[in-house]
Enzyme design. Structure first.
Site, PDB file in Angstrom:
ATOM      1  N   THR A  85      42.300  -9.621 104.327  1.00 17.55           N
ATOM      2  CA  THR A  85      41.122  -8.744 104.362  1.00 17.55           C
ATOM      3  C   THR A  85      41.392  -7.490 103.527  1.00 17.55           C
ATOM      4  O   THR A  85      40.480  -6.939 102.914  1.00 17.55           O
ATOM      5  CB  THR A  85      40.761  -8.334 105.805  1.00 17.55           C
ATOM      6  OG1 THR A  85      41.921  -7.770 106.434  1.00 17.55           O
ATOM      7  CG2 THR A  85      40.313  -9.532 106.616  1.00 17.55           C
TER       8      THR A  85
ATOM      9  N   GLY B  83      45.065   2.916 105.791  1.00 19.95           N
ATOM     10  CA  GLY B  83      43.650   2.581 105.566  1.00 19.95           C
ATOM     11  C   GLY B  83      43.355   2.254 104.118  1.00 19.95           C
ATOM     12  O   GLY B  83      43.997   2.760 103.203  1.00 19.95           O
TER      13      GLY B  83
ATOM     14  N   GLU C  98      38.461   2.919 100.951  1.00 15.24           N
ATOM     15  CA  GLU C  98      37.940   3.621  99.773  1.00 15.24           C
ATOM     16  C   GLU C  98      38.816   3.481  98.526  1.00 15.24           C
ATOM     17  O   GLU C  98      38.299   3.467  97.410  1.00 15.24           O
ATOM     18  CB  GLU C  98      37.779   5.133 100.032  1.00 15.24           C
ATOM     19  CG  GLU C  98      37.638   5.557 101.469  1.00 15.24           C
ATOM     20  CD  GLU C  98      36.242   5.433 102.041  1.00 15.24           C
ATOM     21  OE1 GLU C  98      35.280   5.670 101.301  1.00 15.24           O
ATOM     22  OE2 GLU C  98      36.117   5.097 103.232  1.00 15.24           O
TER      23      GLU C  98
ATOM     24  N   THR D  30      34.438  -4.624 107.077  1.00 17.37           N
ATOM     25  CA  THR D  30      35.767  -4.310 106.574  1.00 17.37           C
ATOM     26  C   THR D  30      36.863  -5.139 107.241  1.00 17.37           C
ATOM     27  O   THR D  30      37.942  -5.289 106.694  1.00 17.37           O
ATOM     28  CB  THR D  30      36.060  -2.817 106.826  1.00 17.37           C
ATOM     29  OG1 THR D  30      35.639  -2.523 108.165  1.00 17.37           O
ATOM     30  CG2 THR D  30      35.281  -1.949 105.876  1.00 17.37           C
TER      31      THR D  30
END
Ligand SMILES: Cc1cc2nc3c(=O)[nH]c(=O)nc-3n(C[C@H](O)[C@H](O)[C@H](O)COP(=O)(O)OP(=O)(O)OC[C@H]3O[C@@H](n4cnc5c(N)ncnc54)[C@H](O)[C@@H]3O)c2cc1C
Ligand code: SF4
Lengths: 338, 734
Positions: B629, B697, B700, B464
């Site tokens: 990223t 974050g 997901e 990740t």
């Protein structure tokens, strides 16, 4: 995987000798199918006879204007060979519709003809499968059979032949040259693969101890009006649910010659001379194409999950013939269907 | 002073990965290394009646065959087998524990040999006889046995009554099949025997400390006996959250034989690990004529194993996302003779939101409302489940920016109305939502006099980008160039970290880095002030910053001392600080990320061929630490969403209870040809409440909503509603 011996054949005669000496032996060319099956314990050869270095890599013109293609020509070399691209683009297209670039680099012509079914039960040694273990039963009949055959099936097996290349070869009327202990023989590609009947463990009519040394293409390659249309569950790198090799010769809008073969629907590339004859002399219209498709699909039967293939095949035949007739063959690079 | 945070910094581990210098668990060497190959059960339920290993043992090169009858001791209490993320209820699976067979593909023996090929060959010589028992692996036929799990759901109002009186109602089942993670890297463990009874275990895992504690408790070892290292992980997506079979087996064999042992699972064997459980999602929506919701009910029925209750929050998203005075939710499980499911990218949301957002699309059609407009009418500024405000929620902006980039305003709402040559064109959209979690993580920073810093933490980087963001945050906080930062991760001896999952690692690790860097700054300030004639003498530690290798006053008047000088003067080679992140306890706000996904499909209707030609995913996820990223994360999620919509399905033959497409030739995921334009938009979402850096974050959120947007686009193109995923051409042709 089992333990096996390994020999490298020095020439075709040597390979035939080695085959005769060990009934459990298998030839290995690119290995892309055989090794997978060995890893799954489906194939357990006592010996691998490596033929990959034999001098069967030439593409040569024959006296009558056709082409002779060595059994070890890599699939990708064949697809990009100038003579194939120019004169037999249907074959080039069918090869490029199959597998991935890496696999095509390894895969040989002979191995491609000999590749085995992708029936999941065939691959899973814990399940019954007449093809893998004769007499154990066919798990697909009442099991997962979404991608199984609709034509030429038997109560012993409803597996399909997964090769794309063979479908084009069947349409083009290719011949298979075979070497054997007593010399050579040649059979039509359409007679090379067999129907399962009550002996589904036999995929082809290649005898034990025989080796494919070449295939031969007749002079006429249908280079103007052809298409290879492959329908699958994702846009690349999947086996065909249905594929169609279509080729016609046109005089004006009238069809003077037609070739039609289906892949993904039977234990062998499915061709019907009757369907082709019905197209001859007809105008290139969807109606006539539909009628040919009906003839080609005559007798099609479905099991629980593959009924959709019958209608899909019919539509694909019509579309492929349209593409062929309008000289807009299906591109294998761009996945939009023409 | 953000030289790196928020920029598209390239991966600091990129070079090591593309050159092969990065070593994965199955690549570590050891003297006298042995290789284990797993023998699996071929029945779904019963017992191993006889296990004959004599033929296997005769194979030259075979060292031993471990079985439940022949192995070192294993812990016998369930508690010992419960790792950090084990389901609360149940008795975790124990490889080679006893003769019970609980699922097809269960490991029942481990052949250990000098060579992997020998082990693999000998595995075919292990003879097994079973006593089979009746079993079931079919969720749909066992649906009636579903049992409700305890969840803190509070029904609101009277959903049943509201549904009955609703002016417009939609109710349907959406079926999402079992899916497998299929990470590129195979599951592997190299357990290195260090002579004195201790082991260094290189494992493919998302949490080295979780595995370390688990192994210690399973094998009755002291913490110092086992060290677990996992420097690089070639994808895991949730499959590596729990310790997997191979790590138990490699450790077991190493302890039994007092030798180093490697166990690598084959691709096929990885289908015996966890998976996204098949779910049947029943959603009912009742609306008023003005397009506001009056009722939502969502019932999810999911697969679990007979030995553990794995359940995720499939229905919680419907509970929180849209305003509706009446609602009811339930999650049910059906116990089957299969292995326990596991988390898989956006567990519960990828599936639950898929059903909800397909249903919302169907409701929009019934209401004759634009799908975006419907979502705006039902929009909630508060989390509906707890009636809490959000720390931030820029979903409105996601709809607006996504729609704008996609060109949504040019959509003709009528199904089958848009065409491109032979193809029907469909435009669909969906909302995405995920949680913004943060967990306790500690980080150690060692600053050396030469101006380099080593930042270390037990957290994993599962691909990740953890290495990179940790380096970015540290470089900014320490005022050093990123080249001077080295990051060490995923060694159980390093400062504490939970498993990497749930999208919590970015916020959690970044704030631990900030905390440790702050302590370094205080220490440096203290030392600098103490220097004779220090220009910083009259400043508080809080009034200095670290920048360009200097300790400088933050007020910009230029007073500064170089870090190197301070350390030389203080005769210090290194300053070391370790700090646990601290997040203010705040139960007064909900924390979520959101997205709006827009999809275009082109469909050859006659042949049923679907092409997903465009996806716009507008994401609001707080501050984006690294736009490069971060974008990759979202793109990966979108590609997976395409797979969920059109390709992915683990196919079982319920007569055998066996997975029949346990390989990636037949288990389809999107290939390059299936993926076209993906446009990722990060919507600005300043969030001063959630944490200091405003990080939420991204792991997901990228997949959530994508399958529904595609399914809705398929409907718009064709007028056909396919509620059983994946949308394959046979369903379209039906
Ligand atoms: C993931 C995957 C996807 C694929 N997708 C497709 C696809 O979409 N379409 C498609 O058509 N194919 C596909 N393939 C199959 C591929 O085309 C075949 O594996 C390949 O053509 C086999 O050639 P080979 O030389 O590697 O054969 P090998 O594996 O070496 O041999 C296969 C068999 O042929 C026999 N054999 C080889 N040469 C000779 C010879 N000269 N005479 C007699 N017997 C011989 C061998 O004994 C063996 O039994 C796929 C394969 C894989 C692994
Ligand atoms: S269809 Fe043929 S290959 Fe498949 S299980 Fe039946 S017998 Fe075996």
């Amino acid at each position: 995987m089992n333990n096996f011996q390994y020999s490298r054949a020095s020439d075709v005669a040597d390979a035939i000798r080695l085959l005769a000496a060990d009934p459990g032996a298998k030839l290995i060319a690119g290995g892309t199918n055989l090794i997978d099956l060995m890893k799954e314990n489906v194939e357990r050869p006592s010996r691998l006879i490596d033929i990959s270095r034999l001098p069967l890599r030439d593409v040569e013109e024959t006296a009558d204007g056709g082409l002779r293609i060595g059994a070890l020509v890599p699939n990708s070399d064949l697809a990009y060979h100038p003579l194939i691209e120019q004169r037999y683009p249907l074959l080039a297209s069918a090869i490029l519709a199959g597998a991935s670039a890496q696999l095509r680099n390894m895969a040989s012509v002979g191995g491609n003809l000999m590749q085995r079914t992708r029936c999941p039960y065939f691959y899973d040694t814990t399940t019954p499968c007449n093809k893998r273990s004769p007499g154990t039963g066919c798990s697909a009949l009442d099991g997962l059979n979404r991608n199984h055959a609709i034509l030429g099936t038997s109560n012993s097996c409803i597996a399909t032949n997964p090769s794309d290349m063979s479908v084009a070869l069947a349409a083009l009327g290719a011949l298979v040259h075979i070497a054997r202990p007593s010399g050579q023989r040649t059979i039509a590609l359409t007679d090379f693969h067999r129907l399962p009947e009550d002996k589904p463990h036999l995929d082809t009519n290649l005898g034990s101890g025989e080796i494919i040394i070449a295939i031969e293409l007749p002079p006429h390659g249908f280079a103007r009006n052809y298409s290879y249309l492959k329908i699958r569950d994702r846009l690349s790198y999947a086996f065909a649910l249905v594929s169609v090799a279509a080729a016609v010769d046109l005089e004006g809008n009238a069809i003077s010659e037609a070739r039609l073969a289906l892949g993904g629907v039977a234990h062998k590339p499915w061709r019907s001379l009757e369907a082709e004859a019905a197209l001859r002399g007809q105008a290139a219209t969807p109606d006539h194409f539909g009628r040919a498709a009906d003839l080609l699909l005559q007798g099609a039967t479905a099991r629980s999950h593959n009924g959709f293939k019958i209608d899909l095949a019919r539509r694909a035949v019509v579309r492929a013939l349209m593409q062929a007739a309008s000289a807009t063959p299906q591109s294998q690079a761009h996945k939009k269907i023409a | 002073m953000n030289a790196y945070v928020g920029t598209p910094t390239s991966r600091v581990d990129g070079r090591a990965k593309v050159t092969g210098a990065a070593k994965y668990a199955g690549e570590f060497a050891a003297d006298g290394l042995l290789h284990g190959f797993v023998v699996e059960a071929s029945i779904a339920r019963g017992r191993v009646a006889r296990l004959d290993t004599s033929e296997a043992l005769k194979v030259k090169g075979v060292v031993d065959v471990l079985t439940h009858e022949h192995r070192p001791p294993l812990a016998d209490k369930d508690e010992a087998w419960k790792d950090e993320v084990a389901p609360e209820k149940g008795s975790p699976f124990r490889p080679l524990y006893d003769e019970r067979v609980k699922f097809n593909g269960q490991p029942i023996a481990l052949v250990v040999a000098e060579d992997w090929e020998i082990a693999k060959f000998a595995a075919t010589r292990v003879r097994v006889e079973y006593e089979q028992e009746a079993f079931s692996t079919d969720l749909e036929s066992e649906r009636g046995k579903a049992e409700k799990v305890d969840q803190p759901h509070k029904p609101r109002g009277d959903a049943a009554a509201a549904l009955t009186r609703a002016a417009v109602r939609h109710e349907a089942d959406y079926v999402i099949p079992t899916e497998h993670h299929n990470p590129m890297e195979l599951f592997a463990t190299t357990a290195v025997w260090n002579g004195s009874g201790g082991l260094t275990v290189y494992d493919k895992t998302q949490g080295v400390q979780n595995v370390q504690k688990f192994l210690c408790s399973v094998f009755g070892k002291e913490p110092d006996d086992i060290r677990v290292i996992s420097p690089y992980v070639g994808g895991a997506f949730g499959s590596g959250l729990r310790p997997q079979h191979q790590v138990v087996l490699a450790t077991l064999a190493a302890l039994a034989l007092k030798r180093s042992v490697r166990v690598v699972l084959t691709r096929q064997q990885m289908y015996g690990l966890g998976y996204r459980p098949m779910t049947i999602e029943r959603v009912a929506l009742g609306a008023k004529p003005d397009g506001t919701l009056d009722a939502i009910t969502h019932e999810a029925i999911a697969v679990t194993s007979r030995y553990e209750d794995f359940s995720r929050n499939d229905t919680g998203w419907a509970e929180q996302l849209y305003k509706s005075p009446n609602s009811n939710f339930s999650h049910k499980l059906v116990d089957l003779d299969v292995s326990t499911p596991s988390d898989m990218r956006a567990p519960g949301a990828a599936t639950g939101v898929c059903a909800l957002e397909c249903a919302m699309d169907e409701l929009a059609v019934a209401l004759k409302l634009d799908p975006v407009e419907l979502r705006l009418r039902c929009y909630s500024d508060r989390d509906q489940s707890q009636s809490l405000p959000y720390t931030s929620k820029q979903l409105r902006e996601c709809y607006a920016r996504g729609a704008e980039a996609f060109g949504w305003s040019r959509r003709n709402p009528a199904p089958r109305s848009m065409r491109d040559g032979k193809e029907l064109v469909g435009w669909g959209m969906a909302t995405g939502v995920w949680e913004a979690l943060q967990m306790p993580v500690a980080v150690r920073i060692v600053l050396t006099a030469n101006g380099h810093a080593e930042v270390s933490c037990a957290a994993s980087d599962i691909g990740t980008g953890t290495y990179t963001i940790v380096a970015q945050v540290a470089a900014d906080a320490l005022g050093l160039p990123i080249e001077n930062i080295s990051v060490r991760l995923a060694d159980s001896t390093l400062p504490q970290a939970p498993v990497e999952g749930g999208s919590w690692m970015a916020a959690s690790s970044a704030h631990a880095v900030l905390g440790a860097a702050e302590e370094i700054r205080w220490e440096l300030a203290r030392l600098a002030k103490a220097m004779p004639g220090s220009p910083l003498a009259d400043l508080d530690a809080a009034d200095v910053t670290l920048t360009d290798g200097m300790i400088a006053s933050s007020d910009g008047r230029g007073a500064a001392v170089s870090i190197a000088d301070v350390m030389r003067h203080s005769k210090l080679e290194r300053i070391e600080k370790e700090k646990l992140n601290q997040f203010a306890e705040d139960k007064s706000h909900a924390r979520n990320t959101h997205s709006a996904v827009f999809a275009e499909v082109k469909i050859d209707e006659e042949l049923g061929i679907i092409r997903v030609t465009r996806i716009v995913n507008a994401v609001a996820a707080g501050r984006i630490l690294n736009t490069k990223t971060g974008r990759s994360q979202i793109m990966g999620g979108v590609v997976w969403g395409i797979g969920m919509a059109l390709h992915e399905e683990t196919v079982m033959d319920h007569r055998f209870g066996r997975i029949m497409n346990a390989n990636i030739a037949e288990y389809h995921i999107p290939v390059n040809a299936d993926v076209h334009d993906i446009d990722v938009i990060f919507v600005d979402e300043p969030d001063e409440r959630i944490n200091r850096l405003g990080i939420k974050g991204l792991g997901e959120i990228g997949i959530v909503g994508v399958p529904a947007a595609i399914a809705n686009a398929v409907y718009h193109a064709t007028g056909k509603r396919i509620r059983r995923f994946p949308i394959t051409l046979d369903k379209l042709l039906e």
